[in-house]
Design a protein around this motif. Structure first.
Motif, PDB file in Angstrom:
ATOM      1  N   MET A   1       5.584   4.037  11.647  1.00 24.52           N
ATOM      2  CA  MET A   1       6.664   3.893  10.670  1.00 24.52           C
ATOM      3  C   MET A   1       6.479   2.617   9.874  1.00 24.52           C
ATOM      4  SD  MET A   1      10.343   2.969  12.425  1.00 24.52           S
ATOM      5  CE  MET A   1       9.762   3.055  14.095  1.00 24.52           C
ATOM      6  N   SER A   2       6.031   1.522  10.531  1.00 24.97           N
ATOM      7  CA  SER A   2       5.714   0.333   9.746  1.00 24.97           C
ATOM      8  C   SER A   2       4.364   0.526   9.051  1.00 24.97           C
ATOM      9  CB  SER A   2       5.686  -0.913  10.628  1.00 24.97           C
ATOM     10  OG  SER A   2       7.019  -1.309  10.941  1.00 24.97           O
ATOM     11  N   HIS A   3       4.104  -0.366   8.079  1.00 24.71           N
ATOM     12  CA  HIS A   3       2.933  -0.183   7.219  1.00 24.71           C
ATOM     13  C   HIS A   3       2.465  -1.540   6.734  1.00 24.71           C
ATOM     14  CE1 HIS A   3       0.645   1.223   3.665  1.00 24.71           C
ATOM     15  NE2 HIS A   3       1.264   0.258   3.016  1.00 24.71           N
ATOM     16  N   SER A   4       1.146  -1.762   6.736  1.00 28.92           N
ATOM     17  CA  SER A   4       0.616  -2.976   6.124  1.00 28.92           C
ATOM     18  C   SER A   4      -0.710  -2.642   5.464  1.00 28.92           C
ATOM     19  CB  SER A   4       0.439  -4.086   7.165  1.00 28.92           C
ATOM     20  OG  SER A   4      -0.528  -3.730   8.125  1.00 28.92           O
ATOM     21  N   ALA A   5      -0.984  -3.278   4.320  1.00 30.16           N
ATOM     22  CA  ALA A   5      -2.231  -2.989   3.614  1.00 30.16           C
ATOM     23  C   ALA A   5      -2.571  -4.116   2.652  1.00 30.16           C
ATOM     24  CB  ALA A   5      -2.122  -1.674   2.846  1.00 30.16           C
ATOM     25  N   ILE A   6      -3.871  -4.267   2.415  1.00 30.89           N
ATOM     26  CA  ILE A   6      -4.398  -5.143   1.370  1.00 30.89           C
ATOM     27  C   ILE A   6      -4.933  -4.192   0.301  1.00 30.89           C
ATOM     28  CG2 ILE A   6      -6.087  -6.948   0.838  1.00 30.89           C
ATOM     29  CD1 ILE A   6      -4.154  -7.867   2.965  1.00 30.89           C
ATOM     30  N   VAL A   7      -4.455  -4.331  -0.936  1.00 28.88           N
ATOM     31  CA  VAL A   7      -4.775  -3.326  -1.961  1.00 28.88           C
ATOM     32  C   VAL A   7      -5.251  -4.010  -3.242  1.00 28.88           C
ATOM     33  CG1 VAL A   7      -3.058  -1.758  -0.999  1.00 28.88           C
ATOM     34  CG2 VAL A   7      -2.449  -3.224  -2.923  1.00 28.88           C
ATOM     35  N   GLU A   8      -5.870  -3.223  -4.100  1.00 32.53           N
ATOM     36  CA  GLU A   8      -6.311  -3.751  -5.394  1.00 32.53           C
ATOM     37  C   GLU A   8      -5.480  -3.206  -6.550  1.00 32.53           C
ATOM     38  OE1 GLU A   8     -10.488  -3.023  -5.255  1.00 32.53           O
ATOM     39  OE2 GLU A   8     -10.749  -4.554  -3.706  1.00 32.53           O
ATOM     40  N   GLU A   9      -4.658  -2.195  -6.285  1.00 37.69           N
ATOM     41  CA  GLU A   9      -3.859  -1.579  -7.330  1.00 37.69           C
ATOM     42  C   GLU A   9      -2.530  -2.333  -7.484  1.00 37.69           C
ATOM     43  OE1 GLU A   9      -4.480   0.293  -4.293  1.00 37.69           O
ATOM     44  OE2 GLU A   9      -6.524   0.428  -5.097  1.00 37.69           O
ATOM     45  N   PRO A  10      -1.839  -2.136  -8.638  1.00 38.61           N
ATOM     46  CA  PRO A  10      -0.497  -2.723  -8.786  1.00 38.61           C
ATOM     47  C   PRO A  10       0.430  -2.282  -7.653  1.00 38.61           C
ATOM     48  CG  PRO A  10      -1.289  -1.913 -10.896  1.00 38.61           C
ATOM     49  CD  PRO A  10      -2.294  -1.461  -9.863  1.00 38.61           C
ATOM     50  N   LEU A  11       1.311  -3.192  -7.239  1.00 36.64           N
ATOM     51  CA  LEU A  11       2.216  -2.903  -6.122  1.00 36.64           C
ATOM     52  C   LEU A  11       3.457  -2.165  -6.625  1.00 36.64           C
ATOM     53  CD1 LEU A  11       1.996  -6.328  -4.248  1.00 36.64           C
ATOM     54  CD2 LEU A  11       0.708  -4.230  -3.818  1.00 36.64           C
ATOM     55  N   ASP A  12       4.005  -1.330  -5.748  1.00 35.16           N
ATOM     56  CA  ASP A  12       5.175  -0.517  -6.102  1.00 35.16           C
ATOM     57  C   ASP A  12       6.254  -0.731  -5.032  1.00 35.16           C
ATOM     58  OD1 ASP A  12       7.073   1.404  -6.595  1.00 35.16           O
ATOM     59  OD2 ASP A  12       5.643   3.065  -6.792  1.00 35.16           O
ATOM     60  N   PRO A  13       7.185  -1.697  -5.277  1.00 36.68           N
ATOM     61  CA  PRO A  13       8.213  -1.988  -4.258  1.00 36.68           C
ATOM     62  C   PRO A  13       9.021  -0.756  -3.859  1.00 36.68           C
ATOM     63  CG  PRO A  13       8.200  -3.680  -5.959  1.00 36.68           C
ATOM     64  CD  PRO A  13       7.283  -2.592  -6.440  1.00 36.68           C
ATOM     65  N   ALA A  14       9.337   0.111  -4.799  1.00 34.55           N
ATOM     66  CA  ALA A  14      10.158   1.288  -4.475  1.00 34.55           C
ATOM     67  C   ALA A  14       9.426   2.211  -3.492  1.00 34.55           C
ATOM     68  CB  ALA A  14      10.523   2.043  -5.753  1.00 34.55           C
ATOM     69  N   ARG A  15       8.112   2.331  -3.684  1.00 37.46           N
ATOM     70  CA  ARG A  15       7.353   3.187  -2.765  1.00 37.46           C
ATOM     71  C   ARG A  15       7.374   2.602  -1.350  1.00 37.46           C
ATOM     72  NH1 ARG A  15       2.471   3.450  -0.560  1.00 37.46           N
ATOM     73  NH2 ARG A  15       1.720   1.588  -1.650  1.00 37.46           N
ATOM     74  N   LEU A  16       7.229   1.269  -1.252  1.00 37.74           N
ATOM     75  CA  LEU A  16       7.246   0.645   0.073  1.00 37.74           C
ATOM     76  C   LEU A  16       8.623   0.773   0.724  1.00 37.74           C
ATOM     77  CD1 LEU A  16       5.010  -2.532  -0.304  1.00 37.74           C
ATOM     78  CD2 LEU A  16       4.410  -0.227   0.424  1.00 37.74           C
ATOM     79  N   MET A  17       9.688   0.629  -0.086  1.00 36.89           N
ATOM     80  CA  MET A  17      11.033   0.836   0.464  1.00 36.89           C
ATOM     81  C   MET A  17      11.164   2.239   1.028  1.00 36.89           C
ATOM     82  SD  MET A  17      13.594  -1.000  -2.253  1.00 36.89           S
ATOM     83  CE  MET A  17      15.060  -0.337  -1.464  1.00 36.89           C
ATOM     84  N   GLY A  18      10.588   3.197   0.340  1.00 35.39           N
ATOM     85  CA  GLY A  18      10.671   4.589   0.782  1.00 35.39           C
ATOM     86  C   GLY A  18       9.987   4.825   2.124  1.00 35.39           C
ATOM     87  N   LEU A  19       9.013   3.952   2.453  1.00 38.14           N
ATOM     88  CA  LEU A  19       8.292   4.130   3.721  1.00 38.14           C
ATOM     89  C   LEU A  19       9.135   3.727   4.927  1.00 38.14           C
ATOM     90  CD1 LEU A  19       4.752   2.731   2.782  1.00 38.14           C
ATOM     91  CD2 LEU A  19       5.478   5.120   2.916  1.00 38.14           C
ATOM     92  N   VAL A  20      10.128   2.842   4.721  1.00 33.68           N
ATOM     93  CA  VAL A  20      10.833   2.279   5.884  1.00 33.68           C
ATOM     94  C   VAL A  20      12.338   2.562   5.911  1.00 33.68           C
ATOM     95  CG1 VAL A  20       9.160   0.442   6.327  1.00 33.68           C
ATOM     96  CG2 VAL A  20      11.032   0.033   4.718  1.00 33.68           C
ATOM     97  N   THR A  21      12.895   3.076   4.817  1.00 33.31           N
ATOM     98  CA  THR A  21      14.324   3.391   4.870  1.00 33.31           C
ATOM     99  C   THR A  21      14.540   4.643   5.719  1.00 33.31           C
ATOM    100  OG1 THR A  21      14.071   4.515   2.749  1.00 33.31           O
ATOM    101  CG2 THR A  21      15.001   2.324   2.682  1.00 33.31           C
TER     102      THR A  21
END
Lengths: 139, 83
Positions: A1-21
Motif C-alpha cells: 500500500m505504501s510506495h516509494s520511487a526515484i523518477v525522471e518524469e514530472p511528479l503528480d501529487p494527485a496520483r500519489l494521494m490516490g495511492l494511499v487514501t
C-alpha cells in the motif's frame, strides 16, 4: 500500500494521494517541494538532481518502512525527481495518510526530514551570477 | 591479508574533485571504511573532499571502523541535498 520511487518524469501529487487514501484514513497530508528561484540570496536559473540510484531507492524504501513501524495504520507515498528541473517544478512529493491528522502530519515530516539526511541525491544549481555549484544543505 | 586495490564510486562534488565517477584506491590489509576515505583524500584533488562525506557498502551507510571487502560495492557519499 505504501510506495516509494526515484523518477525522471514530472511528479503528480494527485496520483500519489490516490495511492494511499482509503475510507479508514481520514487524514491525508501532502508535501510538495518545488525548485526555488533563489538559494542563500543567489538567483537560481535551474538545477540538476543526480542520485546514486540503487542506494537512493533502497534508502527511501527503508525510510517508508520505518514510518510504517512508527505509526501503525499509516500509508506513505513518496517520489523524488531526477534530472534537469526548472523553477517551480516539483522535486519531491510526500503523502502520508492515516486515520488521524496528527500521525499524518508527523509521518509526512519524518519521511521528508529523513530523506534530506539519508537519501543519496545531490543537486547542482545554475546561477544567474556565476558558475554552477553542488549544493550542501544545512539541516 | 595484503594490500589490495578497490574500486570506489564517487558522486557530485567528490566526482568533480577527483575528475572521475569511479576511482581505484590502494587499501591496507584488513581495510575499513575510514581507510577508503583516507585513500580518496590522498588522490590528486582529494584534499577538498567534504569532512562529512560518508561511506556506503553495498548500498548501506557504514561506520568508519566497518570492515571493507574489496569485492563490495563501495561508494563515497558527500553531503546529500535531496528534497
Amino acid at each position: 500500500m505504501s510506495h516509494s520511487a526515484i523518477v525522471e518524469e514530472p511528479l503528480d501529487p494527485a496520483r500519489l494521494m490516490g495511492l494511499v487514501t482509503a475510507d479508514a484514513r481520514g487524514g491525508v497530508v501532502t508535501f510538495v517541494g518545488c525548485v526555488r528561484d533563489r538559494n542563500a540570496g543567489r538567483p537560481v536559473l535551474a538545477l540538476d538532481y543526480r542520485a546514486y540510484r540503487p542506494m537512493a531507492e533502497r534508502e527511501l524504501a527503508l525510510i517508508v518502512a520505518e514510518a510504517e513501524a512508527q505509526w501503525a495504520d499509516v500509508a506513505v507515498a513518496v517520489e523524488h525527481r531526477l534530472g534537469a528541473l526548472r523553477i517551480g517544478d516539483a522535486a519531491v512529493v510526500v503523502v502520508a495518510a492515516h486515520p488521524h491528522r496528527r500521525a499524518a502530519f508527523a509521518a509526512c515530516e519524518f519521511v521528508l526530514e529523513q530523506l534530506k539526511r539519508r537519501v543519496p541525491i545531490w543537486k547542482r544549481e545554475h546561477y544567474a551570477d556565476g558558475p554552477a555549484e553542488w549544493v550542501e544543505v544545512a539541516l | 591479508m595484503s594490500a589490495a586495490t578497490a574500486t570506489v564510486l564517487v558522486f557530485a562534488r567528490v566526482a568533480d574533485l577527483l575528475g572521475a565517477e569511479r576511482v581505484s584506491v590502494l587499501l591496507p590489509p584488513a581495510p575499513t571504511a575510514g581507510d577508503v576515505l583516507a585513500a580518496l583524500r590522498a588522490l590528486p584533488g582529494g584534499e577538498g573532499i567534504p569532512a562529512s562525506t560518508r561511506i556506503a557498502v553495498n548500498h548501506c551507510f557504514v561506520a568508519l571502523d566497518a570492515a571493507i571487502g574489496t569485492s563490495d560495492e563501495i561508494a563515497a557519499i558527500p553531503p546529500v541535498a535531496g528534497g
